[in-house]
Scaffold this active site. Structure first.
Site, PDB file in Angstrom:
ATOM      1  N   GLU A 872      32.287 -19.082  44.844  1.00  0.00           N
ATOM      2  CA  GLU A 872      31.706 -20.364  44.444  1.00  0.00           C
ATOM      3  C   GLU A 872      32.221 -21.567  45.232  1.00  0.00           C
ATOM      4  O   GLU A 872      31.615 -22.638  45.192  1.00  0.00           O
ATOM      5  CB  GLU A 872      31.946 -20.564  42.939  1.00  0.00           C
ATOM      6  CG  GLU A 872      31.098 -19.586  42.148  1.00  0.00           C
ATOM      7  CD  GLU A 872      31.560 -19.434  40.718  1.00  0.00           C
ATOM      8  OE1 GLU A 872      32.659 -18.879  40.513  1.00  0.00           O
ATOM      9  OE2 GLU A 872      30.837 -19.858  39.818  1.00  0.00           O
TER      10      GLU A 872
HETATM   11  N1  MCN Z   1      36.641 -11.771  48.906  1.00  0.00           N
HETATM   12  C1  MCN Z   1      37.331 -11.624  50.094  1.00  0.00           C
HETATM   13  N2  MCN Z   1      38.491 -12.297  50.293  1.00  0.00           N
HETATM   14  C2  MCN Z   1      38.968 -13.159  49.367  1.00  0.00           C
HETATM   15  C3  MCN Z   1      38.257 -13.352  48.159  1.00  0.00           C
HETATM   16  C4  MCN Z   1      37.100 -12.624  47.946  1.00  0.00           C
HETATM   17  O1  MCN Z   1      36.875 -10.886  50.969  1.00  0.00           O
HETATM   18  N3  MCN Z   1      40.089 -13.821  49.588  1.00  0.00           N
HETATM   19  C5  MCN Z   1      35.385 -11.026  48.673  1.00  0.00           C
HETATM   20  C6  MCN Z   1      35.446 -10.114  47.451  1.00  0.00           C
HETATM   21  O2  MCN Z   1      35.940  -8.862  47.766  1.00  0.00           O
HETATM   22  C7  MCN Z   1      33.978 -10.081  47.041  1.00  0.00           C
HETATM   23  C8  MCN Z   1      33.463 -11.449  47.428  1.00  0.00           C
HETATM   24  O3  MCN Z   1      34.376 -11.959  48.396  1.00  0.00           O
HETATM   25  O4  MCN Z   1      33.297  -9.112  47.765  1.00  0.00           O
HETATM   26  C9  MCN Z   1      33.379 -12.419  46.241  1.00  0.00           C
HETATM   27  O5  MCN Z   1      34.540 -12.308  45.487  1.00  0.00           O
HETATM   28  P1  MCN Z   1      34.871 -13.295  44.276  1.00  0.00           P
HETATM   29  O6  MCN Z   1      34.992 -14.682  44.763  1.00  0.00           O
HETATM   30  O7  MCN Z   1      35.972 -12.708  43.500  1.00  0.00           O
HETATM   31  O8  MCN Z   1      33.528 -13.290  43.398  1.00  0.00           O
HETATM   32  P2  MCN Z   1      32.881 -12.174  42.463  1.00  0.00           P
HETATM   33  O9  MCN Z   1      32.951 -10.838  43.067  1.00  0.00           O
HETATM   34  O10 MCN Z   1      33.314 -12.377  41.068  1.00  0.00           O
HETATM   35  O11 MCN Z   1      31.335 -12.598  42.656  1.00  0.00           O
HETATM   36  C10 MCN Z   1      30.762 -13.631  41.980  1.00  0.00           C
HETATM   37  C11 MCN Z   1      30.507 -14.885  42.777  1.00  0.00           C
HETATM   38  C12 MCN Z   1      29.671 -15.713  41.946  1.00  0.00           C
HETATM   39  S1  MCN Z   1      30.367 -16.282  40.524  1.00  0.00           S
HETATM   40  C13 MCN Z   1      28.344 -15.925  42.238  1.00  0.00           C
HETATM   41  S2  MCN Z   1      27.364 -16.815  41.193  1.00  0.00           S
HETATM   42  C14 MCN Z   1      27.791 -15.390  43.417  1.00  0.00           C
HETATM   43  C15 MCN Z   1      28.753 -15.031  44.429  1.00  0.00           C
HETATM   44  O12 MCN Z   1      29.903 -14.586  44.045  1.00  0.00           O
HETATM   45  N4  MCN Z   1      26.534 -14.925  43.506  1.00  0.00           N
HETATM   46  C16 MCN Z   1      26.127 -14.325  44.666  1.00  0.00           C
HETATM   47  N5  MCN Z   1      28.296 -14.676  45.630  1.00  0.00           N
HETATM   48  C17 MCN Z   1      27.006 -14.233  45.771  1.00  0.00           C
HETATM   49  N6  MCN Z   1      26.601 -13.679  46.916  1.00  0.00           N
HETATM   50  C18 MCN Z   1      25.367 -13.141  46.990  1.00  0.00           C
HETATM   51  N7  MCN Z   1      24.967 -12.592  48.133  1.00  0.00           N
HETATM   52  N8  MCN Z   1      24.515 -13.138  45.952  1.00  0.00           N
HETATM   53  C19 MCN Z   1      24.856 -13.722  44.798  1.00  0.00           C
HETATM   54  O13 MCN Z   1      24.018 -13.696  43.779  1.00  0.00           O
END
Ligand code: MCN
Ligand code: FES
Ligand code: FES
Length: 925
Positions: A872
């Site tokens: 986000e």
């Molecule tokens: N990640 C990473 N390195 C980090 C942190 C995270 O590589 N330091 C990677 C994680 O492994 C994960 C991705 O980034 O694959 C997102 O991780 P995270 O921020 O923990 O979010 P969530 O997995 O909980 O995903 C939800 C978040 C939200 S709240 C929305 S809304 C959202 C989003 O991610 N909707 C999406 N990204 C999106 N991306 C796509 N393509 N489509 C959506 O609907």
């Protein structure tokens, strides 16, 4: 019917079809070539692109009768296969150009059409091509897609090799932090992964096709529902109404205790009242979609129309009736009280600035895939529902009572293998309860696929905030006090309205060590679209206010806006608006990192500005918490399998963000001491029947919370298998020694002493945050008022990198959504905002190719392998930077989004820019 002889993907095929049928439907429904997707269904998104006789066309809008006999058609299935990828597919995998992957087949086919004609295109030619062919991607921000086309073209010209586009395993076997391709990528780029609409086509004979009777008005009392005529229509099995629902017929909104709204205010099927346009009143279940749709028209609903309150100001008027009788329209109040009383401080401050009615509107999510769900009874008599849910266990809880079922006992939810983007709208259950109710009422498998108009009108939207804000500062620019007042238009349903309003307390003014804050937020019930989560939930509204006012303060003080932010940025000793210390202090470093680019951008803007095209530069700070709020936990099962693989099971729901990649890289790194390879890890995800709750994939929490639980489970397994000599037991050795094979990994933010915020908005709601500084470069056309974003940069701190390609993709995609939010996206006018294009989705040329990410990643002590979240961050405040850049370019201050050309033009011509005002600032509560 017409008969056509066609050559499809090199195979001669004779097909008999309705001349009026669309090619996409014939390819998918009759020929089972489901790689071709249907998104908008209206020639606006290119998801259905195929090559017909050498030309890229949109098959959703191409009738069979237009197709000449002996035509040659290429679909994604004819481009490459999982074991024999085309250069484009290989490059798509390499550059992370498939996130949710729903647009990928259409883009790849379209790109093939380009490279067939022009094997050596420039980046701009690639962008022109996708613009012309209307290929829309909502996830990637387009840059990774253009990167992929350029690389594929190079490979096809023989300038690079397949190895150059393949993953190279580092010597230490570590995939954490690399560009290891996400496990689902190949399925996405070949069109072989199954999305909901593909699943629907493969359901067993006898499956009922569902269509909804939906309200065409925004507020009414239901006097009667007559289904008798509809039930007599051909092919109709049953028309389901609220009377057929066995449970409470309400979604449980899980409201806070001090919320005056009723947790049970959202009906599954309307019974007494219609609360908004598009509300579901009845479900027609028939043998075909066409028969179901025909019967929809025959359901008679008698209504007494009530006054619709289409905005917070209208619903707050003293004479407005209660939308939910017995509950006031203003149903929740959130205070923020940090530090000293602000009134005397404002008196003492050297400078005071304030603004009223700063407004961010109803941004629509616009995933390319519309909502879809299926339900059936399994062999044990349990109801199984498949959907795009990003909170399987949460949604089972929210719909269980309404249906009269018990989550995990006789109600199970799972995700379709492919989910075509949600961006948060699926944090709330949407059609799950509808397919469930239909399957329960008929005893038959049921399937429901929204068309794009239903996607827009039935699913929730970002909730508008009206914000008044005041800063008191010293003459040196240090903000000593902030006062805020905000009203949230949450539509008719209270579910999560309290949580969203709390986000105002947490993020208005975040990023700065403001010691004294007083404010109050109200949640308002209206008859416009219900509020659901949208990526960055509550923070785009909050930052639009605090980051706009920051620029106003800078101007008043005669200071540079970036330097004013530097003065106020969190430093050790400061606390955030919730009153706790940030887990790292990175904002000053982020500003240091972006400063050279900012200064260069200012100079460039000066140089390139002309009276017709004025250039400007703007900045903003963005922060967002990773987690749900307070104590937030997850469970992950880790099990050693007989073949030596390790199975990792959890519900880390995938919207397209890369849950599979996150879980794989996180677990692999934890298990690396035992010498395991990534391909020896088996992921079991997103099925309540098979995996434990990881918690909803919202609040950018999954990497942090589920990631830590995965590590916990992996460590338990490692400890159990570790031998005295430091090596690890095999499966056979473990069995021989009676060592348990399965471990339950758990983690919660209680490990970091997190607590929910109290009634004054104070607490420690999140263990980690993500931090960013945005830099927008714009060009405003002074004749038309149109703004073009020509450059977008984010300096970001998201902790250690889990997967570089996923991370970059998350940021580019979020920035693109921020550009849409700033300039074009809206769902205010029910008559106008009826399609993807009309809602203002950005096409490739609306997004600059010039996007840059500067990482200043600080390892998080509490984070899994040091990571925080990312999803986000890129949508917290890019729109504020863009509006600040518009002001810098042409002196027009936009206070209500979107910054449409007509508003800017009015400002340029010295006219008042019309704004929506909130009438009651401090309603009785
Ligand atoms: N990640 C990473 N390195 C980090 C942190 C995270 O590589 N330091 C990677 C994680 O492994 C994960 C991705 O980034 O694959 C997102 O991780 P995270 O921020 O923990 O979010 P969530 O997995 O909980 O995903 C939800 C978040 C939200 S709240 C929305 S809304 C959202 C989003 O991610 N909707 C999406 N990204 C999106 N991306 C796509 N393509 N489509 C959506 O609907
Ligand atoms: Fe055909 Fe969107 S253009 S589905
Ligand atoms: Fe393009 Fe999701 S990857 S829409």
């Amino acid at each position: 019917m017409i008969k056509k002889k066609l050559n499809i993907n090199g195979v001669t095929t004779v097909v008999v079809a309705d001349p009026e049928a669309m090619l996409a439907d014939v390819l998918r429904g009759q020929l089972h070539l489901t790689g071709t997707k249907v998104g908008c269904g209206k020639a606006q998104c290119g998801a259905c692109s195929v090559i017909l006789n050498g030309k890229v066309i949109m098959s959703c809008a191409y009738k069979m009768k237009r197709i000449p006999d002996e035509s040659i058609i290429t679909t994604i299935e004819g481009i490459g296969t999982p074991t024999n990828l085309h250069a484009l597919q290989l490059a798509w995998v390499k550059y992370g150009a498939a996130q949710c992957g729903f647009c990928s087949p259409g883009f790849i086919v379209s790109a093939k059409g380009l490279l067939d004609q022009n094997p050596n295109p420039t980046r701009e030619e690639v962008r022109d091509w996708f613009q012309k062919h209307r290929n829309v991607c909502r996830c990637t921000g387009y840059k990774p897609i253009v990167d992929a086309v350029m690389a594929a073209a190079k490979l096809m010209r023989g300038e690079i090799t397949v190895e150059d586009l393949s993953f190279r395993m580092p010597a230490d076997g570590k995939i954490l932090g690399t560009d290891y391709p996400r496990p689902s990528a190949v399925g996405k780029v070949t069109g072989t992964i199954e999305y909901g609409s593909d699943f629907g086509l493969r359901m067993p004979p006898g499956t009922l096709q569902l269509k909804l009777v939906q309200a065409q008005v925004s507020h009414a009392r239901i006097l009667s529902i007559d289904t008798s005529e509809a039930e007599k229509m051909p092919g109709v099995y049953k028309v389901v109404t609220h009377k057929d629902i066995k449970g409470k017929n309400r979604i449980n909104g899980l409201n806070f205790p001090n919320n005056k709204g009723d947790s049970y205010d959202r009906p599954i099927l309307c019974d007494e009242k219609v609360f908004q346009f598009g509300d579901a009143i009845a479900i027609v279940c028939a043998d075909t979609e066409a028969n179901a749709q025909a019967a929809v028209e025959k359901v008679k609903v008698e209504l007494e129309i009530l006054p619709p309150y289409m905005s917070a100001p209208a619903a707050m008027e003293p004479d407005a009736i209660e939308i939910h009788p017995g509950t006031p329209n203003v149903y929740y109040k959130q205070l923020i009280e940090k530090g000293e009383d602000t009134a005397p401080l404002m008196e003492k401050a050297d400078v005071v600035v304030s603004m009223e009615d700063l407004y961010v509107g109803r941004q629509p999510h616009l995933p390319v895939e519309p909502d879809v769900a299926a339900a059936y009874y399994d062999e044990n008599g349990n109801l199984q529902i498949l959907s795009k849910s990003i909170g399987l266990d949460l949604h089972a809880l929210m719909i269980g009572e309404g249906l009269g079922l018990e989550p995990g006992k006789n109600l199970f939810l799972s995700q379709f293998p492919g989910v075509g983007g949600t961006f948060g709208y699926k944090f709330s259950p949407t059609i799950e309860a509808l397919v469930g109710a239909a399957a329960m009422a008929t005893g038959k498998p049921c399937f429901l696929n929204f068309n794009y108009y239903q996607q827009i009108t039935y699913t929730g939207k970002r909730s508008p905030f009206f914000i008044d804000l005041k800063y008191g500062a010293t003459k040196d620019g240090k903000i000593i006090a902030m006062e805020s007042n905000w009203a949230v238009d949450h539509g008719p349903y209270s579910e999560f309205g309290d949580l969203l309003t709390l986000r105002g307390a947490q993020f208005i003014g975040a990023g700065y060590g403001i010691p004294n804050i007083r404010g109050v937020g109200y949640t308002v019930c209206t008859n416009h679209c219900w509020g659901s989560a949208f990526r960055a939930y509550g923070s785009p509204q909050s930052f639009f206010a605090s980051e706009t006012l920051m620029d106003v303060l800078a101007e008043k003080l005669g200071m540079d806006p970036l330097e004013l932010r530097y003065i106020n940025a969190y430093r050790p000793g400061d606390t955030n608006p919730s009153g706790h210390e940030p887990e790292v202090y990175s904002i000053t470093e982020l500003i240091d990192a972006i400063r050279p680019k900012y200064q260069a951008a200012l100079e460039k803007a000066k140089k390139l500005s002309t009276p017709e095209k004025k250039r400007g530069v703007g900045v903003s700070v963005g922060v967002y918490g990773c987690g749900l709020d307070g104590v937030d936990g997850a469970e992950v099962w880790v099990e050693l399998l007989a073949d030596g693989r390790v199975q990792i099971s959890t519900n880390w729901q995938d919207h397209g963000q890369g849950a599979d990649m996150g879980l794989l890289a996180t677990s692999h790194e934890a298990l690396r001491p035992m010498g395991i390879k990534p391909e020896q890890i088996k992921l079991v995800m997103n099925d309540m029947n098979l995996a434990p709750a990881g918690g909803p994939a919202g609040g950018s929490r999954s990497q942090l919370v589920i990631g830590n639980a995965a590590i916990n489970g992996c460590e338990q397994l490692l400890n159990a298998l570790k031998k005295a000599d430091g090596t690890y037991m095999t499966y056979d050795e473990a069995v021989a020694n009676g060592i348990p094979l399965k471990y339950i990994g758990q983690w919660s933010t209680a490990a970091d002493n997190c607590t929910a915020c109290d009634e004054k908005g104070q607490g420690k709601p999140f263990a980690t945050y993500m931090y960013g500084v945005f830099l927008a470069e714009v060009e405003v056309d002074t004749k038309t008022g149109k703004t073009q974003v020509v450059g977008m940069t984010l300096a970001a701190d998201v902790g250690e990198v889990v997967n570089q390609t996923v991370l970059d993709g998350q940021i580019y995609g979020g920035l693109a959504q921020g550009i849409g939010l700033a300039l074009s996206e809206d769902f205010e006018d029910l008559k106008k905002h009826t399609s993807m294009a009309a809602c203002g989705i950005p096409y490739v040329k609306d997004i600059p190719d010039n996007m840059e990410i500067i990482y200043v990643n600080k390892s998080r002590k509490i984070g899994p392998h040091g990571a925080s979240g990312v999803g986000e961050l890129p949508l917290t405040s890019p729109h504020a930077a863009i509006c600040n850049a518009i002001y810098n370019a042409c002196g027009v201050r936009i206070t209500q989004l979107p910054a449409l050309p007509e508003k800017i033009l009015a400002g340029l011509r010295g006219k008042e820019i019309p704004v929506v005002k909130r009438p009651i600032k401090n309603p009785a509560f």
